[in-house]
Design a protein around this motif. Structure first.
Motif, PDB file in Angstrom:
ATOM      1  N   ASP A 203       0.827  -1.207   0.000  1.00  0.00           N
ATOM      2  CA  ASP A 203       0.000   0.000   0.000  1.00  0.00           C
ATOM      3  C   ASP A 203       0.863   1.259   0.000  1.00  0.00           C
ATOM      4  OD1 ASP A 203       0.873  -0.548   2.592  1.00  0.00           O
ATOM      5  OD2 ASP A 203      -0.867   0.371   3.534  1.00  0.00           O
ATOM      6  N   ARG A 204       2.022   1.208   0.640  1.00  0.00           N
ATOM      7  CA  ARG A 204       2.914   2.374   0.597  1.00  0.00           C
ATOM      8  C   ARG A 204       3.540   2.524  -0.775  1.00  0.00           C
ATOM      9  NH1 ARG A 204       7.429   3.939   4.418  1.00  0.00           N
ATOM     10  NH2 ARG A 204       6.910   6.011   3.614  1.00  0.00           N
ATOM     11  N   LEU A 205       3.908   1.413  -1.385  1.00  0.00           N
ATOM     12  CA  LEU A 205       4.487   1.476  -2.723  1.00  0.00           C
ATOM     13  C   LEU A 205       3.474   1.988  -3.731  1.00  0.00           C
ATOM     14  CD1 LEU A 205       7.049   0.916  -4.356  1.00  0.00           C
ATOM     15  CD2 LEU A 205       6.181  -1.383  -4.796  1.00  0.00           C
ATOM     16  N   ALA A 206       2.193   1.724  -3.476  1.00  0.00           N
ATOM     17  CA  ALA A 206       1.131   2.198  -4.370  1.00  0.00           C
ATOM     18  C   ALA A 206       0.944   3.705  -4.279  1.00  0.00           C
ATOM     19  CB  ALA A 206      -0.184   1.492  -4.041  1.00  0.00           C
ATOM     20  N   LYS A 209       3.775   9.181  -4.693  1.00  0.00           N
ATOM     21  CA  LYS A 209       4.962   9.924  -4.272  1.00  0.00           C
ATOM     22  C   LYS A 209       6.061   8.988  -3.778  1.00  0.00           C
ATOM     23  CE  LYS A 209       2.558  14.229  -3.155  1.00  0.00           C
ATOM     24  NZ  LYS A 209       2.241  15.221  -2.086  1.00  0.00           N
ATOM     25  N   ILE A 210       5.672   7.961  -3.035  1.00  0.00           N
ATOM     26  CA  ILE A 210       6.653   6.997  -2.559  1.00  0.00           C
ATOM     27  C   ILE A 210       7.241   6.214  -3.727  1.00  0.00           C
ATOM     28  CG2 ILE A 210       6.980   4.900  -1.181  1.00  0.00           C
ATOM     29  CD1 ILE A 210       6.738   7.367   0.520  1.00  0.00           C
ATOM     30  N   PHE A 211       6.371   5.793  -4.632  1.00  0.00           N
ATOM     31  CA  PHE A 211       6.841   5.054  -5.811  1.00  0.00           C
ATOM     32  C   PHE A 211       7.836   5.889  -6.604  1.00  0.00           C
ATOM     33  CE2 PHE A 211       6.920   3.675 -10.134  1.00  0.00           C
ATOM     34  CZ  PHE A 211       6.794   2.292 -10.096  1.00  0.00           C
ATOM     35  N   ASP A 212       7.477   7.144  -6.837  1.00  0.00           N
ATOM     36  CA  ASP A 212       8.338   8.013  -7.644  1.00  0.00           C
ATOM     37  C   ASP A 212       9.714   8.185  -7.030  1.00  0.00           C
ATOM     38  OD1 ASP A 212       6.345   8.328  -9.477  1.00  0.00           O
ATOM     39  OD2 ASP A 212       5.838  10.385  -8.945  1.00  0.00           O
ATOM     40  N   ILE A 213       9.763   8.448  -5.726  1.00  0.00           N
ATOM     41  CA  ILE A 213      11.063   8.683  -5.105  1.00  0.00           C
ATOM     42  C   ILE A 213      11.897   7.404  -5.099  1.00  0.00           C
ATOM     43  CG2 ILE A 213      10.437   8.227  -2.683  1.00  0.00           C
ATOM     44  CD1 ILE A 213      12.619  11.146  -3.891  1.00  0.00           C
ATOM     45  N   ALA A 214      11.234   6.261  -4.912  1.00  0.00           N
ATOM     46  CA  ALA A 214      11.955   4.982  -4.896  1.00  0.00           C
ATOM     47  C   ALA A 214      12.505   4.631  -6.270  1.00  0.00           C
ATOM     48  CB  ALA A 214      11.031   3.870  -4.394  1.00  0.00           C
TER      49      ALA A 214
END
Length: 233
Positions: A203-206, A209-214
């Motif tokens: 759910d965090r990876l989804a 913003k988190i996905f983009d930075i990772a």
């Protein structure tokens, strides 16, 4: 999108220009695309997008824009993009494990290219005009930033100026760092951000913003430097 600037005068005059053979155009682009590198494809996409933005900004401000002109822009941009949303979405990693597969593959090639230059070679100049040590410092700094933002959940809003300022600081901060210490920091940064990604729940990876930075501070970023490292795309 490349059709928009040329066709816009017709639409502003209330008419349509010659209609392209869409099937033939798609077939031609598919064939030509197979011979282009990913970098070339993305550069062309970005250039076309900027051309459309420029065309829209140049539209008359003192009168309503004709429907045909609006239809042109919508049909060739966001109205068209959404048709391919499912395809793009399906290509994105949905889990940390899936993301790390891409992470590990791109890192292996990126790190090998630096390793092949040896410690002495890190002081040589890349085709982009900085040294390979500067490139290593640049990559390490963005991995550190990504780990910080993921850990704290404080996602920075970046723009062209703030990105350039960050890049400049990263290089300057490592000006006196020796080659061996620089590579040690690069590897430590890679391990740290890899751990942070591995710990991400689905759910965090989804979270966009988190996905983009990772992704953008790791494998997508390293891929941007493949050409100057001599890595085949």
């Amino acid at each position: 999108m490349e059709q928009v600037p040329a066709e816009m005068p017709n639409r502003l005059a209330g008419r349509r220009g010659p209609a392209p053979d869409i099937d033939a155009e798609n077939a031609r682009e598919a064939k030509a695309g197979a011979e282009r590198s990913a970098e070339e494809v993305l550069h062309r996409l970005d250039t076309a997008y900027r051309m459309v933005v420029g065309t829209v900004k140049a539209l008359p401000q003192d009168r309503d824009v004709p429907f045909l002109a609006v239809r042109l822009v919508v049909g060739e941009t966001y109205g068209h993009f959404v048709e391919h949303g499912a395809e793009v979405e399906a290509a994105l990693p949905k889990t940390a494990a899936a993301m790390l597969e891409r992470f590990d593959d791109v890192w292996r090639r990126f790190r090998a290219a630096l390793r092949e230059r040896g410690r002495a070679g890190l002081g040589e100049t890349t085709p982009a005009g900085w040294t390979y040590r500067d490139l290593a410092a640049h990559a390490a700094a963005w991995m550190q930033e990504a780990a910080r933002e993921i850990d704290t959940n404080e996602i920075t809003t970046w723009n062209k100026d703030s990105i350039q300022a960050f890049n400049d600081r990263a290089v300057e901060a490592h000006r006196l760092v020796g080659p061996e210490a620089m590579l040690d920091e690069l590897d430590t940064s890679q391990r740290r951000i890899r751990e942070a990604i591995a710990e991400l729940a689905d759910d965090r990876l989804a979270n966009e913003k988190i996905f983009d930075i990772a992704a953008w501070c790791t494998y997508l970023h390293w891929g941007e430097h493949f050409a100057e490292l001599g890595i085949s795309l």
